[in-house]
Motif scaffolding. Structure first.
Motif, PDB file in Angstrom:
ATOM      1  N   THR A  11       0.829  -1.202   0.000  1.00  0.00           N
ATOM      2  CA  THR A  11       0.000   0.000   0.000  1.00  0.00           C
ATOM      3  C   THR A  11       0.865   1.254   0.000  1.00  0.00           C
ATOM      4  OG1 THR A  11      -1.742  -1.172   1.193  1.00  0.00           O
ATOM      5  CG2 THR A  11      -1.838   1.231   1.226  1.00  0.00           C
ATOM      6  N   ILE A  12       1.890   1.266   0.824  1.00  0.00           N
ATOM      7  CA  ILE A  12       2.797   2.422   0.895  1.00  0.00           C
ATOM      8  C   ILE A  12       3.479   2.654  -0.449  1.00  0.00           C
ATOM      9  CG2 ILE A  12       4.983   3.229   1.897  1.00  0.00           C
ATOM     10  CD1 ILE A  12       4.046   1.856   4.545  1.00  0.00           C
ATOM     11  N   ILE A  13       3.956   1.588  -1.063  1.00  0.00           N
ATOM     12  CA  ILE A  13       4.664   1.719  -2.343  1.00  0.00           C
ATOM     13  C   ILE A  13       3.721   2.196  -3.439  1.00  0.00           C
ATOM     14  CG2 ILE A  13       5.877   0.414  -4.148  1.00  0.00           C
ATOM     15  CD1 ILE A  13       7.134  -1.214  -1.768  1.00  0.00           C
ATOM     16  N   GLN A  14       2.500   1.664  -3.457  1.00  0.00           N
ATOM     17  CA  GLN A  14       1.515   2.123  -4.444  1.00  0.00           C
ATOM     18  C   GLN A  14       1.208   3.601  -4.247  1.00  0.00           C
ATOM     19  OE1 GLN A  14      -1.871  -0.474  -4.176  1.00  0.00           O
ATOM     20  NE2 GLN A  14      -0.761  -2.233  -4.982  1.00  0.00           N
ATOM     21  N   ASP A  15       1.051   4.008  -2.983  1.00  0.00           N
ATOM     22  CA  ASP A  15       0.773   5.404  -2.679  1.00  0.00           C
ATOM     23  C   ASP A  15       1.944   6.287  -3.101  1.00  0.00           C
ATOM     24  OD1 ASP A  15      -0.883   7.484  -1.445  1.00  0.00           O
ATOM     25  OD2 ASP A  15       0.713   7.575   0.069  1.00  0.00           O
ATOM     26  N   TYR A  16       3.165   5.824  -2.826  1.00  0.00           N
ATOM     27  CA  TYR A  16       4.361   6.576  -3.228  1.00  0.00           C
ATOM     28  C   TYR A  16       4.398   6.745  -4.746  1.00  0.00           C
ATOM     29  CZ  TYR A  16       9.075   6.990  -5.032  1.00  0.00           C
ATOM     30  OH  TYR A  16      10.157   7.342  -5.790  1.00  0.00           O
TER      31      TYR A  16
END
Length: 108
Positions: A11-16
């Protein structure tokens, strides 16, 4: 501090990736360790299978081209001797279709 799960990192990587920020800016904004985010991204990139070319073994026949009606548009259905079926738009440039078929045939 709670340890992040693989799903959390996904989720963090997608958001980034959607943020448009540099990795440094994103980490500063969300109080993440730059190197941890980098390592998690690398880990996920390595786990994605790379595309591989396969060689199609020829048999003593040629591909069969059959125009097929589709609800969206007309497509050309190509059945290879191996049973693989390829569909390409019928309105594709004839030179592109010729190149595509020649390339496939040369792979056999």
């Amino acid at each position: 501090m709670k340890r992040r799960t693989a799903e959390d990192w996904d989720t963090i990587i997608q958001d980034y990736m959607k943020s448009g920020l540099s990795q440094k800016e994103y980490c500063q904004k969300y109080h993440l360790n730059y190197y941890t985010l980098r390592d998690q991204r690398i880990k996920r990139e390595r786990s994605v299978p790379t595309k591989k070319l396969i060689r199609i073994t020829p048999e003593k026949s040629i591909p069969i081209m059959v125009p097929v009606d589709s609800s969206v548009s007309k497509i050309i259905k190509i059945t290879l001797p191996t049973g693989m079926i390829l569909e390409i738009p019928a309105d594709m440039n004839p030179k592109t279709i010729q190149f595509f078929i020649t390339t496939l045939w040369n792979l056999m």
